[in-house]
Design a protein around this motif. Structure first.
Motif, PDB file in Angstrom:
ATOM      1  N   VAL A 198       0.986  -1.272   0.212  1.00 39.00           N
ATOM      2  CA  VAL A 198      -0.190   0.206   0.108  1.00 39.00           C
ATOM      3  C   VAL A 198       0.740   1.225   0.035  1.00 39.00           C
ATOM      4  CG1 VAL A 198      -1.813   1.207   1.278  1.00 39.00           C
ATOM      5  CG2 VAL A 198      -1.761  -1.223   1.248  1.00 39.00           C
ATOM      6  N   ASN A 199       0.668   2.096  -1.081  1.00 39.60           N
ATOM      7  CA  ASN A 199       1.601   3.176  -1.149  1.00 39.60           C
ATOM      8  C   ASN A 199       0.963   4.414  -0.941  1.00 39.60           C
ATOM      9  OD1 ASN A 199       3.921   4.705  -1.882  1.00 39.60           O
ATOM     10  ND2 ASN A 199       3.714   3.977  -4.149  1.00 39.60           N
ATOM     11  N   ASP A 200       1.057   5.082   0.090  1.00 36.80           N
ATOM     12  CA  ASP A 200       0.492   6.429   0.474  1.00 36.80           C
ATOM     13  C   ASP A 200      -0.875   6.636   0.216  1.00 36.80           C
ATOM     14  OD1 ASP A 200       3.063   6.835   1.483  1.00 36.80           O
ATOM     15  OD2 ASP A 200       3.858   7.822  -0.361  1.00 36.80           O
ATOM     16  N   GLY A 225      -4.926  -8.048  -6.120  1.00 39.10           N
ATOM     17  CA  GLY A 225      -3.767  -7.680  -5.824  1.00 39.10           C
ATOM     18  C   GLY A 225      -3.392  -6.335  -5.502  1.00 39.10           C
ATOM     19  N   ALA A 226      -4.422  -5.213  -5.754  1.00 40.59           N
ATOM     20  CA  ALA A 226      -4.513  -4.033  -5.903  1.00 40.59           C
ATOM     21  C   ALA A 226      -4.188  -3.160  -4.404  1.00 40.59           C
ATOM     22  CB  ALA A 226      -5.560  -3.095  -6.237  1.00 40.59           C
ATOM     23  N   GLY A 227      -4.239  -4.208  -3.190  1.00 41.64           N
ATOM     24  CA  GLY A 227      -4.042  -3.861  -1.999  1.00 41.64           C
ATOM     25  C   GLY A 227      -5.077  -3.502  -1.116  1.00 41.64           C
ATOM     26  N   GLY A 233      -1.462  -0.936  -5.248  1.00 44.28           N
ATOM     27  CA  GLY A 233      -1.224  -0.391  -3.920  1.00 44.28           C
ATOM     28  C   GLY A 233      -1.147   1.027  -3.824  1.00 44.28           C
ATOM     29  N   THR A 234      -1.779   1.736  -5.002  1.00 42.47           N
ATOM     30  CA  THR A 234      -1.944   3.307  -5.019  1.00 42.47           C
ATOM     31  C   THR A 234      -3.453   3.721  -5.421  1.00 42.47           C
ATOM     32  OG1 THR A 234      -1.456   3.447  -7.460  1.00 42.47           O
ATOM     33  CG2 THR A 234       0.379   3.679  -5.836  1.00 42.47           C
ATOM     34  N   ARG A 235      -3.754   4.867  -4.781  1.00 45.13           N
ATOM     35  CA  ARG A 235      -4.963   5.299  -4.928  1.00 45.13           C
ATOM     36  C   ARG A 235      -4.928   5.734  -6.603  1.00 45.13           C
ATOM     37  NH1 ARG A 235      -8.054  10.575  -2.285  1.00 45.13           N
ATOM     38  NH2 ARG A 235      -6.930  11.488  -4.178  1.00 45.13           N
ATOM     39  N   ALA A 250      -7.513   0.210 -15.904  1.00 46.08           N
ATOM     40  CA  ALA A 250      -6.730  -0.736 -14.765  1.00 46.08           C
ATOM     41  C   ALA A 250      -7.387  -2.173 -14.966  1.00 46.08           C
ATOM     42  CB  ALA A 250      -7.198  -0.023 -13.500  1.00 46.08           C
ATOM     43  N   TYR A 251      -8.648  -2.227 -15.104  1.00 45.64           N
ATOM     44  CA  TYR A 251      -9.395  -3.372 -15.226  1.00 45.64           C
ATOM     45  C   TYR A 251      -9.241  -4.221 -16.492  1.00 45.64           C
ATOM     46  CZ  TYR A 251     -12.012  -2.917 -10.754  1.00 45.64           C
ATOM     47  OH  TYR A 251     -12.136  -2.994  -9.555  1.00 45.64           O
TER      48      TYR A 251
END
Length: 589
Positions: free
Chosen positions: A357-359, A377-379, A563-565, A583-584
């Motif tokens: 998870v990135n910020d 796997g997106a977090g 891991g990012t928004r 993304a999808y």
């Protein structure tokens, strides 16, 4: 209690008055003594999932305490009982503090180590008579009655054994008992419901030790002599063997296992030398083989099979809804509409070199349903675990209702009004649906272990079950409340998890893939329940892969990728976003 059960107790009480051989009475006395110890193991190992080979050491503490104080200082055995319990309590707390944070095979190995150490200390202490032990332990005197014979002390032994079983049955049918039963399934769910798993591990460890000390006190005054040999690792293993044979998860299995092992052991000592033609402790070999066979063919022990045979003699609880008129559990103050509930500020989680998870930043306001979506796997679930305290942050901050909560354990965050379900269902399968949901009311109640054992918690239990029933009605599963949770299909199990979370009276509800495994009508019913909850002021943050479900339910959606928004917007904005489609689907077109 049924009439046949009273007849069984009457027969047990009348046995010493009948012209039966003294050997029978002696055997029954030993079975009673062993059962007291094994009852502790049922709680510790069978229910709590903590394997101990060291209970014989606690038996020794109780026995040596009364033997020394009686023979050397002339103290009353009844005072010695409390001294022995106090010494055992101190020893159990120290040993528990040292060993109960261990997991896997380390805990059983630790119990073997301290059992050997305590036994070695007993055998090499001059004041305790070293290997010869202490002789001349006085008989007990109970209100002028000398308990100096096997037939007279029999009543005290069995009274304490049955009292211990009664207390244990009461405990397991309580708020504290459900918390203890949750230990075996791991700590994540229990902690998320506000339960301190370490605290309950210490509690059951201490209770098992105190049961063993009572058995040791009785043993010393029954034998009238004490030496180290009955308190070594061999006997510690034998106690555990009795628990496994009888049924380590069943209270009455303690008596079954103790009786079977004691009788068979004595018979083997007679018959094996005749069969083999030489003397020796060959019964140990037979017991080892029997244990392997028992674990393979009867892993739940003998009691579940025998219970059917004795069903007419033993009381069988009839499930009934007897909580009508119970007072409502305390409720927390509800947040005002639009109040900022949850704020995640640049939360970050790394596992070694992997940034999971990135910020990521987002917020939830009172009365909103927020969706957290993204490819596999997106977090998303990791973010859930960070917010709820299951995982610690590597960076960033989490604020809940104006207070910073990152760094707090999940049980403390739960106390502030955040409750959750799990991606992989975490119910206790052998408990009923009603009992599983009642776990959610843990933080809204307060009766402890001692109140439960003495059955001083009945009013609160009615409140807890009334609340659990209310939440099951809410999700449409009230008709299955007395079924074991393990009998339900995946979809209903997820609904039970939601009911359990609602029983905590949350200000914010976190749902991790709640629609997974549900059929279309079940999803529609779930969406209706969630809209109703929103209408009542409850805020919801959910992770879900079913896009139709999310788009038709949520007010805002946070999209994650690697891991990012990726973005934060309304369902319409998310559906229209080229970045989300990429993304999808891997392409913007």
């Amino acid at each position: 209690m049924k009439k046949p059960a009273w007849l069984l107790l009457a027969l047990l009480a009348a046995l010493p008055l009948l012209p039966v051989p003294e050997f029978w009475i002696t055997q029954l006395n030993y079975i009673g003594l062993y059962s007291i110890v094994v009852l502790g193991l049922v709680l510790l190992t069978g229910v709590g999932g903590l394997t101990s080979f060291g209970q014989a050491a606690f038996v020794g503490i109780g026995a040596y305490a009364t033997a020394y104080l009686s023979t050397k200082l002339g103290w009353s055995p009844w005072i010695n009982l409390w001294v022995g319990l106090a010494l055992t309590l101190v020893a159990a707390l120290v040993l528990g503090w040292l060993t109960l944070r261990m997991s896997g095979h380390y805990l059983p190995l630790a119990t073997i180590a301290w059992c050997l150490s305590i036994n070695y200390t007993m055998a090499n202490t001059e004041a305790l008579g070293k290997y010869d032990g202490l002789l001349g332990v006085p008989a007990l005197n109970f209100f002028g009655i000398d308990l100096n014979q096997g037939r007279s002390i029999y009543y005290l032994i069995w009274a304490l054994a049955l009292l211990g079983a009664w207390a244990l049955v009461n405990l397991l049918d309580s708020r504290a008992g459900r918390a203890i039963r949750a230990l075996k399934s791991g700590s994540v769910m229990a902690e998320a419901m506000g339960i301190s798993t370490y605290r309950y591990k210490v509690i059951i460890f201490v209770i098992a030790a105190l049961y063993a000390a009572v058995s040791g006190w009785l043993f010393a005054h029954f034998q009238r002599t004490v030496n180290p040999s009955p308190f070594g690792i061999k006997m510690g293993i034998e106690y555990l063997f009795m628990a496994v044979v009888g049924g380590v998860g069943h209270v009455w299995g303690a008596f079954t296992g103790s009786a079977v092992v004691k009788v068979v052991e004595d018979q083997l000592q007679v018959w094996l030398p005749k069969l083999i033609g030489t003397s020796g402790n060959y019964e140990i070999i037979v017991f080892g083989i029997a244990l392997v066979l028992a674990l393979k063919y009867a892993p739940d022990g003998l009691w579940p099979g025998l219970r059917g045979l004795f069903a007419r003699l033993l009381p069988t609880p009839v499930p009934r809804a007897d909580w009508q008129g119970a007072l409502a559990l305390p409720a927390r103050d509800k947040p005002a509409a639009g109040e900022l509930l949850l704020e995640a500020k640049a939360v970050r989680k790394t596992f070694g070199g992997l940034v999971a998870v990135n910020d990521v930043s987002f917020s939830v306001h009172a009365g909103e349903i927020i969706g957290l979506i993204g490819p596999n796997g997106a977090g998303k679930s990791t973010t859930f675990n960070l917010v709820s305290g299951v995982l610690g942050l590597s960076g960033g901050e989490v604020h809940f209702r104006g207070q910073r909560v990152d760094g707090l354990p999940s049980r403390q965050i739960a106390r502030r009004g955040l409750s959750r379900t799990f991606q992989h269902v975490k119910l206790i399968p052998e408990m009923t649906v009603l009992e599983n949901v009642a776990i959610g009311g843990y933080l809204r109640s307060g009766k402890g272990t001692l109140s439960a054992m003495l059955r001083r918690n009945r009013a609160e239990e009615r409140q807890l079950f009334a609340e659990a029933h209310k939440q099951l009605e809410r999700i449409g599963l009230a008709d299955r409340m007395f079924e074991p949770a393990g009998n339900l299909a995946l979809g209903p199990q997820r609904m039970v998890e939601i009911a359990r979370a609602l029983a905590t009276d949350p200000a914010l509800l976190l749902l991790d893939e709640p629609a997974a495994g549900l059929r279309l009508k079940e999803k529609q019913a779930l969406a209706a329940v969630l809209r109703q909850l929103k209408g009542q002021g409850l805020s919801i943050l959910l992770v879900e892969h079913d896009m139709d479900f999310v788009m038709g339910l949520t007010d805002r959606i946070v999209v994650m990728e690697f891991g990012t928004r990726l973005m934060d917007g309304t369902p319409a904005e998310v559906q229209a976003s080229p970045a989300v489609r990429a993304a999808y689907l891997g392409t913007e077109h």
